[in-house]
Enzyme design. Structure first.
Site, PDB file in Angstrom:
ATOM      1  N   THR A   1      81.649 -18.858  31.869  1.00  0.00           N
ATOM      2  CA  THR A   1      82.619 -19.856  32.317  1.00  0.00           C
ATOM      3  C   THR A   1      82.203 -21.273  31.951  1.00  0.00           C
ATOM      4  O   THR A   1      81.027 -21.541  31.710  1.00  0.00           O
ATOM      5  CB  THR A   1      82.790 -19.743  33.855  1.00  0.00           C
ATOM      6  OG1 THR A   1      83.724 -20.723  34.301  1.00  0.00           O
ATOM      7  CG2 THR A   1      81.462 -19.948  34.574  1.00  0.00           C
TER       8      THR A   1
ATOM      9  N   ASP B   1      85.365 -14.373  30.669  1.00  0.00           N
ATOM     10  CA  ASP B   1      85.832 -15.687  31.091  1.00  0.00           C
ATOM     11  C   ASP B   1      86.542 -15.558  32.440  1.00  0.00           C
ATOM     12  O   ASP B   1      87.007 -14.477  32.812  1.00  0.00           O
ATOM     13  CB  ASP B   1      86.797 -16.233  30.031  1.00  0.00           C
ATOM     14  CG  ASP B   1      87.546 -17.454  30.501  1.00  0.00           C
ATOM     15  OD1 ASP B   1      86.890 -18.451  30.842  1.00  0.00           O
ATOM     16  OD2 ASP B   1      88.795 -17.402  30.550  1.00  0.00           O
ATOM     17  N   MET B   2      86.655 -16.662  33.155  1.00  0.00           N
ATOM     18  CA  MET B   2      87.271 -16.614  34.488  1.00  0.00           C
ATOM     19  C   MET B   2      88.751 -16.996  34.467  1.00  0.00           C
ATOM     20  O   MET B   2      89.626 -16.138  34.548  1.00  0.00           O
ATOM     21  CB  MET B   2      86.510 -17.532  35.460  1.00  0.00           C
ATOM     22  CG  MET B   2      85.135 -16.997  35.825  1.00  0.00           C
ATOM     23  SD  MET B   2      84.342 -18.001  37.089  1.00  0.00           S
ATOM     24  CE  MET B   2      85.423 -17.723  38.477  1.00  0.00           C
TER      25      MET B   2
ATOM     26  N   LYS C   1      80.129 -20.692  24.161  1.00  0.00           N
ATOM     27  CA  LYS C   1      79.977 -19.406  24.849  1.00  0.00           C
ATOM     28  C   LYS C   1      79.415 -18.333  23.926  1.00  0.00           C
ATOM     29  O   LYS C   1      78.729 -17.413  24.387  1.00  0.00           O
ATOM     30  CB  LYS C   1      81.316 -18.961  25.430  1.00  0.00           C
ATOM     31  CG  LYS C   1      81.758 -19.749  26.646  1.00  0.00           C
ATOM     32  CD  LYS C   1      82.983 -19.113  27.301  1.00  0.00           C
ATOM     33  CE  LYS C   1      83.480 -19.919  28.474  1.00  0.00           C
ATOM     34  NZ  LYS C   1      84.653 -19.303  29.130  1.00  0.00           N
TER      35      LYS C   1
END
Length: 267
Positions: free
Chosen positions: A42, A8-9, A195
């Site tokens: 993301t 993840d960002m 996700k």
């Protein structure tokens, strides 16, 4: 041996100033040199991550990215689509009416038009600035029912958005994947999208087993990929439910948490 790492960002890969630390860059590069596929997973559109893909040298022929929380999985360089699962204009109309009933602002991502909103607002500006993209002011009534909408977001001050969350009809959760990615962003995606399914689809495409997958995250929209992975890693700054689901809790995004876990488990 882990063969696929999905990261993840915001709140995970990125520090609070939206930079990537040198230690994290080094750990990712060394993992790549060992043959590990390292991908960004993301909620952002791909245009919002391109500069990071360049910075992390993730724009090769065999690099991938998961955008829109797994709604779109594609090759990073050619943008060849590996999988796509979207909403429709009719979903946008339903959620737009609901947003008006709940008294919250809304915007959406159209596959054709990009970021669209019926009226500009503070957090649509935040979205545009984070991703470096333009805002389109659109009359949603002109969007056709079969128009391809990647995701819809209710966006507002955290206390206003929380009130909306508390009053969402039960049927909304039956119709959509609903995740809160920040205190001011509530995201609606195709029911089949999260996700976790995005990472699973990519793993199968690459011939990688579930136990060979490592994921990193901090927020509610990361929970499914944390649960799916053989090694789900939570950041120290993560939501409590993410920490509870994780196999391992690393340090925070401010303290090289991603780098430290890659060093520990991969390098």
């Amino acid at each position: 041996m882990y063969k696929l790492i999905a990261i993840d960002m915001d709140g995970t890969l990125l520090k609070n100033d939206k930079s990537v630390s040198d230690r994290t860059k080094k750990a990712i590069k060394e993992a790549q040199e060992k043959g590990v596929n390292v991908v960004i997973a993301t909620g952002r559109p791909i245009d919002g991550v391109t500069r990071y893909l360049e910075e992390l040298d993730m724009l090769g022929e065999n690099d991938y990215v998961l955008s829109y929380n797994g709604g779109l999985v594609l090759k990073a360089k050619s943008r060849e689509v590996i999988s796509k699962t979207v909403l429709s204009g009719s979903d946008l109309h339903y959620l737009h009416k609901l947003s008006k009933d709940l008294g919250v602002n809304i915007h959406a991502f159209s596959e054709v038009h990009g970021l669209i909103t019926p009226k500009n607002s503070k957090y649509t500006e935040v979205e545009a600035n984070i991703n470096g993209i333009n805002i389109g002011i659109n009359d949603y009534s002109e969007i056709e029912d079969d128009h391809s909408i990647v995701k819809v977001m209710m966006i507002d001050e955290p206390e206003v958005l929380q009130k909306a969350v508390d009053n969402l009809p039960k049927e909304v959760y039956e119709k959509y994947t609903v995740v809160r990615s920040t205190p001011y962003f509530l995201e609606f995606l195709n029911k089949a999208v999260n996700k976790g399914t995005g990472v699973e689809l990519l793993a199968k495409h690459l011939g990688v087993k579930q136990e060979e997958v490592m994921t990193f995250g901090d927020a509610e929209n990361d929970l499914d990929m944390i649960v799916y992975a053989g090694m789900g890693v939570s950041m120290a700054n993560a939501f409590d439910e993410v920490k509870k689901a994780a196999n391992y809790i690393t340090d925070s995004n401010e303290d090289d948490g991603v780098a430290k876990a890659i060093e520990k488990f991969v390098l």
